[in-house]
Design a protein around this motif. Structure first.
Motif, PDB file in Angstrom:
ATOM      1  N   ALA A   1     -18.560   2.535  38.624  1.00 41.93           N
ATOM      2  CA  ALA A   1     -18.787   2.658  37.187  1.00 41.93           C
ATOM      3  C   ALA A   1     -17.673   1.944  36.423  1.00 41.93           C
ATOM      4  O   ALA A   1     -16.599   1.682  36.962  1.00 41.93           O
ATOM      5  CB  ALA A   1     -18.825   4.131  36.797  1.00 41.93           C
ATOM      6  N   PRO A   2     -17.921   1.627  35.159  1.00 48.86           N
ATOM      7  CA  PRO A   2     -16.841   1.046  34.343  1.00 48.86           C
ATOM      8  C   PRO A   2     -15.666   2.013  34.266  1.00 48.86           C
ATOM      9  O   PRO A   2     -15.845   3.220  34.433  1.00 48.86           O
ATOM     10  CB  PRO A   2     -17.506   0.863  32.967  1.00 48.86           C
ATOM     11  CG  PRO A   2     -18.967   0.900  33.222  1.00 48.86           C
ATOM     12  CD  PRO A   2     -19.181   1.779  34.405  1.00 48.86           C
TER      13      PRO A   2
ATOM     14  N   VAL B   1     -27.179   9.137  49.670  1.00 44.72           N
ATOM     15  CA  VAL B   1     -27.350   9.504  48.262  1.00 44.72           C
ATOM     16  C   VAL B   1     -26.875   8.374  47.355  1.00 44.72           C
ATOM     17  O   VAL B   1     -25.825   7.764  47.592  1.00 44.72           O
ATOM     18  CB  VAL B   1     -26.559  10.791  47.951  1.00 44.72           C
ATOM     19  CG1 VAL B   1     -26.622  11.116  46.460  1.00 44.72           C
ATOM     20  CG2 VAL B   1     -27.101  11.955  48.771  1.00 44.72           C
ATOM     21  N   GLU B   2     -27.630   8.104  46.316  1.00 41.43           N
ATOM     22  CA  GLU B   2     -27.247   7.096  45.342  1.00 41.43           C
ATOM     23  C   GLU B   2     -26.172   7.672  44.421  1.00 41.43           C
ATOM     24  O   GLU B   2     -26.322   8.777  43.878  1.00 41.43           O
ATOM     25  CB  GLU B   2     -28.454   6.654  44.525  1.00 41.43           C
ATOM     26  CG  GLU B   2     -28.195   5.446  43.637  1.00 41.43           C
ATOM     27  CD  GLU B   2     -29.442   4.948  42.946  1.00 41.43           C
ATOM     28  OE1 GLU B   2     -29.310   4.088  42.052  1.00 41.43           O
ATOM     29  OE2 GLU B   2     -30.544   5.416  43.302  1.00 41.43           O
ATOM     30  N   GLN B   3     -25.073   6.915  44.241  1.00 42.44           N
ATOM     31  CA  GLN B   3     -23.936   7.429  43.490  1.00 42.44           C
ATOM     32  C   GLN B   3     -23.424   6.424  42.465  1.00 42.44           C
ATOM     33  O   GLN B   3     -23.574   5.216  42.619  1.00 42.44           O
ATOM     34  CB  GLN B   3     -22.751   7.714  44.424  1.00 42.44           C
ATOM     35  CG  GLN B   3     -23.007   8.623  45.581  1.00 42.44           C
ATOM     36  CD  GLN B   3     -21.745   8.745  46.430  1.00 42.44           C
ATOM     37  OE1 GLN B   3     -20.746   9.346  46.014  1.00 42.44           O
ATOM     38  NE2 GLN B   3     -21.775   8.175  47.629  1.00 42.44           N
ATOM     39  N   ARG B   4     -22.780   6.964  41.439  1.00 40.57           N
ATOM     40  CA  ARG B   4     -21.926   6.196  40.542  1.00 40.57           C
ATOM     41  C   ARG B   4     -20.515   6.740  40.735  1.00 40.57           C
ATOM     42  O   ARG B   4     -20.273   7.938  40.535  1.00 40.57           O
ATOM     43  CB  ARG B   4     -22.361   6.336  39.074  1.00 40.57           C
ATOM     44  CG  ARG B   4     -23.672   5.622  38.764  1.00 40.57           C
ATOM     45  CD  ARG B   4     -24.043   5.771  37.291  1.00 40.57           C
ATOM     46  NE  ARG B   4     -23.113   5.082  36.408  1.00 40.57           N
ATOM     47  CZ  ARG B   4     -23.172   3.776  36.119  1.00 40.57           C
ATOM     48  NH1 ARG B   4     -24.106   3.022  36.677  1.00 40.57           N
ATOM     49  NH2 ARG B   4     -22.311   3.235  35.288  1.00 40.57           N
ATOM     50  N   LEU B   5     -19.605   5.895  41.143  1.00 34.07           N
ATOM     51  CA  LEU B   5     -18.240   6.331  41.430  1.00 34.07           C
ATOM     52  C   LEU B   5     -17.361   6.077  40.215  1.00 34.07           C
ATOM     53  O   LEU B   5     -17.293   4.953  39.710  1.00 34.07           O
ATOM     54  CB  LEU B   5     -17.686   5.594  42.648  1.00 34.07           C
ATOM     55  CG  LEU B   5     -18.520   5.715  43.932  1.00 34.07           C
ATOM     56  CD1 LEU B   5     -17.826   4.993  45.080  1.00 34.07           C
ATOM     57  CD2 LEU B   5     -18.764   7.176  44.285  1.00 34.07           C
ATOM     58  N   LEU B   6     -16.675   7.127  39.763  1.00 34.85           N
ATOM     59  CA  LEU B   6     -15.869   7.052  38.551  1.00 34.85           C
ATOM     60  C   LEU B   6     -14.377   7.049  38.891  1.00 34.85           C
ATOM     61  O   LEU B   6     -13.937   7.774  39.793  1.00 34.85           O
ATOM     62  CB  LEU B   6     -16.142   8.246  37.631  1.00 34.85           C
ATOM     63  CG  LEU B   6     -17.378   8.188  36.721  1.00 34.85           C
ATOM     64  CD1 LEU B   6     -18.666   8.038  37.516  1.00 34.85           C
ATOM     65  CD2 LEU B   6     -17.423   9.428  35.834  1.00 34.85           C
TER      66      LEU B   6
ATOM     67  N   ILE C   1     -25.975  10.753  41.545  1.00 37.81           N
ATOM     68  CA  ILE C   1     -24.829  11.623  41.342  1.00 37.81           C
ATOM     69  C   ILE C   1     -23.634  10.798  40.909  1.00 37.81           C
ATOM     70  O   ILE C   1     -23.271   9.816  41.565  1.00 37.81           O
ATOM     71  CB  ILE C   1     -24.483  12.403  42.623  1.00 37.81           C
ATOM     72  CG1 ILE C   1     -25.672  13.291  43.028  1.00 37.81           C
ATOM     73  CG2 ILE C   1     -23.226  13.242  42.433  1.00 37.81           C
ATOM     74  CD1 ILE C   1     -25.487  13.987  44.365  1.00 37.81           C
ATOM     75  N   ALA C   2     -23.022  11.178  39.796  1.00 37.27           N
ATOM     76  CA  ALA C   2     -21.774  10.567  39.348  1.00 37.27           C
ATOM     77  C   ALA C   2     -20.627  11.379  39.941  1.00 37.27           C
ATOM     78  O   ALA C   2     -20.531  12.586  39.715  1.00 37.27           O
ATOM     79  CB  ALA C   2     -21.688  10.566  37.823  1.00 37.27           C
ATOM     80  N   VAL C   3     -19.780  10.714  40.711  1.00 34.47           N
ATOM     81  CA  VAL C   3     -18.654  11.379  41.375  1.00 34.47           C
ATOM     82  C   VAL C   3     -17.375  10.955  40.687  1.00 34.47           C
ATOM     83  O   VAL C   3     -16.956   9.798  40.767  1.00 34.47           O
ATOM     84  CB  VAL C   3     -18.601  11.014  42.874  1.00 34.47           C
ATOM     85  CG1 VAL C   3     -17.380  11.640  43.540  1.00 34.47           C
ATOM     86  CG2 VAL C   3     -19.880  11.458  43.572  1.00 34.47           C
ATOM     87  N   SER C   4     -16.741  11.890  40.005  1.00 32.65           N
ATOM     88  CA  SER C   4     -15.484  11.579  39.338  1.00 32.65           C
ATOM     89  C   SER C   4     -14.326  11.685  40.322  1.00 32.65           C
ATOM     90  O   SER C   4     -14.438  12.299  41.383  1.00 32.65           O
ATOM     91  CB  SER C   4     -15.259  12.522  38.153  1.00 32.65           C
ATOM     92  OG  SER C   4     -14.909  13.814  38.616  1.00 32.65           O
TER      93      SER C   4
ATOM     94  N   ARG D   1     -19.271   8.181  28.626  1.00 32.36           N
ATOM     95  CA  ARG D   1     -20.726   8.020  28.467  1.00 32.36           C
ATOM     96  C   ARG D   1     -21.205   6.787  29.214  1.00 32.36           C
ATOM     97  O   ARG D   1     -22.241   6.826  29.895  1.00 32.36           O
ATOM     98  CB  ARG D   1     -21.098   7.927  26.979  1.00 32.36           C
ATOM     99  CG  ARG D   1     -21.101   9.257  26.253  1.00 32.36           C
ATOM    100  CD  ARG D   1     -21.831   9.149  24.917  1.00 32.36           C
ATOM    101  NE  ARG D   1     -21.159   8.232  24.001  1.00 32.36           N
ATOM    102  CZ  ARG D   1     -20.206   8.592  23.148  1.00 32.36           C
ATOM    103  NH1 ARG D   1     -19.802   9.850  23.108  1.00 32.36           N
ATOM    104  NH2 ARG D   1     -19.656   7.707  22.344  1.00 32.36           N
ATOM    105  N   ALA D   2     -20.471   5.704  29.096  1.00 34.35           N
ATOM    106  CA  ALA D   2     -20.860   4.475  29.792  1.00 34.35           C
ATOM    107  C   ALA D   2     -20.756   4.643  31.306  1.00 34.35           C
ATOM    108  O   ALA D   2     -21.598   4.150  32.057  1.00 34.35           O
ATOM    109  CB  ALA D   2     -19.974   3.317  29.333  1.00 34.35           C
ATOM    110  N   ALA D   3     -19.741   5.367  31.755  1.00 26.94           N
ATOM    111  CA  ALA D   3     -19.519   5.513  33.192  1.00 26.94           C
ATOM    112  C   ALA D   3     -20.605   6.333  33.864  1.00 26.94           C
ATOM    113  O   ALA D   3     -21.005   6.047  34.994  1.00 26.94           O
ATOM    114  CB  ALA D   3     -18.149   6.142  33.447  1.00 26.94           C
TER     115      ALA D   3
END
Length: 292
Positions: A48-49, A27-32, A5-8, A60-62
């Motif tokens: 994330a970047p 949960v595995e996350q990408r934090l934006l 899950i990407a969390v903005s 897109r990269a994030a």
């Protein structure tokens, strides 16, 4: 593999609360966030970047590698809809297969609250992307009530005797986490009104703030003209002033008065009342206390 899950907005109030709940659930996350150095350090979470919603390449990269995007709406601006559209288009291009978007109660193309129109246009675009989505239409935030009260103990605005079912950030985060961690499609295509347990007038809000601070707090109803005049000193842009004033007018027209059972139904806990919120966040009242 479990979905990522990407969390903005993970450096902000809602995004940060959601990220912590997802971390607690493993949960595995990408934090934006715009500044990754400010992102929380959490188990199973990767920073994330840096990315802003209006930068398609950065977005897109994030989100690359994420299956779901939790999109907290951008800060109000004259260009917010375009920023949202750029962000979700970039996410889908990067392979995101599901979007959970934080919208607003009463979102409609002709909503009285001008910022709620932005949410409707964003929802409409997401619906056309062809990916599963869930919209969380939050009501007014309980945190706004102390903030909109002047140091003189007065809430001013053209809200009349309308009611608003304001909700706590914590409860919104609880609902979001419940939706995000359900992967069987139960919430796909669903729009949820996320509200507090009761709808209050601003006069009732003032009474509650008075009880919490031990001083007189009043609501003074303004006309639209008076509302614009009393805020003219902020030298805000026209679109921002319109948002401020129309938020009160939306209360007057009861566009945020409907109470839902979404918080208790999805989280298993009752929604926080204004009394609950003030007890949990006493610092929100500091500017109203004697000697402030």
């Amino acid at each position: 593999m479990p979905p990522v899950i990407a969390v903005s907005g993970a450096t902000g109030r809602i995004g940060g609360l959601v990220a912590r709940r997802l971390a607690d659930a493993g949960v595995e996350q990408r934090l934006l966030g715009r500044d990754p150095s400010k992102l929380p350090e959490l188990p199973e979470a990767v920073a994330a970047p840096p990315a802003e919603y209006g930068d398609a390449e950065a977005m897109r990269a994030a989100v690359n590698g994420a299956d779901t995007l939790f999109l907290v709406s951008a800060r109000e601006s004259a260009d917010r809809v375009r920023e949202h559209i750029t962000a979700v288009d970039a996410a889908v291009a990067a392979g995101v297969e599901r979007i959970v978007y934080v919208s607003f109660q009463g979102a409609a193309p002709d909503a009285t609250f001008t910022f709620a129109r932005d949410h409707w246009h964003t929802e409409r675009h997401i619906r056309g992307l062809g990916v599963p989505f869930t919209f969380l239409r939050d009501s007014f935030y309980l945190a706004a009530f102390p903030a909109m009260t002047g140091a003189d103990g007065v809430i001013r605005g053209p809200a009349g005797s309308g009611r608003v079912a304001a909700v706590a950030h914590e409860d919104v985060a609880g609902v979001a986490a419940a939706v995000l961690t359900t992967t069987d499609g139960t919430h796909d295509g669903v729009t949820y009104d996320v509200t507090g347990p009761t709808a209050l007038t601003l006069a009732e809000v003032a009474d509650e703030l008075g009880r919490a601070t031990g001083r007189e707090v009043r609501y003074v109803a303004e006309t639209q003209e008076e509302a614009y005049a009393s805020r003219a000193g902020y030298n805000a842009a026209a679109w921002e002033l319109a948002g401020w004033v129309s938020s009160y007018e939306a209360i007057a027209s009861n566009e945020m008065s409907a109470v839902s059972d979404v918080v208790p139904r999805l989280t298993g806990s009752p929604a926080r009342s204004l009394t609950d919120y003030l007890r949990e966040h006493p610092n929100s009242l500091r500017h109203l206390l004697p000697g402030a």
